[in-house]
Design a protein around this motif. Structure first.
Motif, short mmCIF file in Angstrom:
data_model
loop_
_atom_site.label_atom_id
_atom_site.label_comp_id
_atom_site.label_asym_id
_atom_site.label_seq_id
_atom_site.Cartn_x
_atom_site.Cartn_y
_atom_site.Cartn_z
N UNK A 147 -7.59 4.46 -7.24
CA UNK A 147 -8.08 4.20 -6.19
C UNK A 147 -8.47 2.07 -6.14
N UNK A 148 -9.47 2.14 -6.78
CA UNK A 148 -10.05 0.65 -6.59
C UNK A 148 -8.74 -0.20 -7.20
N UNK A 149 -8.57 0.82 -8.66
CA UNK A 149 -8.08 -0.63 -9.37
C UNK A 149 -5.58 -0.55 -9.37
N UNK A 150 -5.91 0.89 -7.98
CA UNK A 150 -4.07 0.39 -7.54
C UNK A 150 -4.63 -0.74 -6.48
N UNK A 151 -5.94 -1.21 -5.87
CA UNK A 151 -5.76 -2.41 -5.15
C UNK A 151 -5.65 -3.16 -5.75
N UNK A 152 -6.19 -3.30 -7.30
CA UNK A 152 -6.59 -4.45 -7.30
C UNK A 152 -4.68 -4.68 -8.23
N UNK A 153 -4.28 -3.39 -8.67
CA UNK A 153 -2.75 -4.22 -8.51
C UNK A 153 -1.95 -4.51 -7.84
#
Length: 183
Positions: free
Chosen positions: A128-134
């Motif tokens: 989820x962290x990297x989903x939001x970052x993308x």
């Protein structure tokens, strides 16, 4: 400590070889549907050296809901050796042959995706962290990315894709960035 570490490393290599080279059942009995695996790493400087660095890699395995304790494996070895040893350790607790699917979650690094070559019936899921970052990179706004992330987890990928396509039409300057995150 060094002798004990070398002994443990030799045991891990032997278990990994038994599973991946010989096809021997590691003996795990716990059933997981799905088997959940999370992986991450961090780069550290080797003590006493100014330029050499290594990556400490960690994988944690769980059996989904109420499936008992997690299994963790950490190491500084290369990615292939890491996943062979980590999956063999996992197989000593979980019945890998009965796992209908494995969900591997992480930041998308190549070494993490390498776990898909050894885990049973794998599927990769960006954490989820990297989903939001993308999403933040795609739309250029942290508040909008938070809303889009919430939309993804509440309404699914199809709805997120629809909203992102509309966003790209309204903001043509972000069109290429949005295209990079659309499936």
């Amino acid at each position: 400590v060094r002798r004990a570490g070398m002994r443990l490393a030799a045991e891990q290599r032997a278990h990994a070889s038994d599973l991946h080279d010989l096809g021997l059942d590691p003996g795990g009995k716990r059933v997981a549907d799905p088997l959940l695996a999370e992986a991450d790493g961090t780069v550290v400087a080797w003590q006493g050296e100014r330029t050499r660095r290594g990556e400490v890699r960690l994988a944690v395995f769980r059996g989904g809901r109420a499936a008992g304790p997690s299994i963790a494996y950490a190491s500084v070895e290369d990615a292939r050796s890491f996943w062979r040893a980590a999956s063999a350790l996992c197989g000593r607790s979980f019945d890998l042959a009965s796992a209908p699917r494995t969900v591997l979650s992480g930041d998308g690094a190549n070494w993490i995706r390498g776990g898909m070559a050894v885990l049973p019936n794998p599927r990769f899921l960006l954490d989820p962290f990297h989903v939001q970052l993308a999403l933040r990179v795609a739309v250029g706004s942290h508040p909008v990315a938070r809303k889009l992330s919430a939309l993804l987890y509440s309404h699914g990928l199809e709805e997120l894709s629809r909203v992102l396509a509309l966003f790209a039409k309204q903001h043509p300057e972000r069109d290429l960035d949005v295209a990079r995150v659309l499936p």
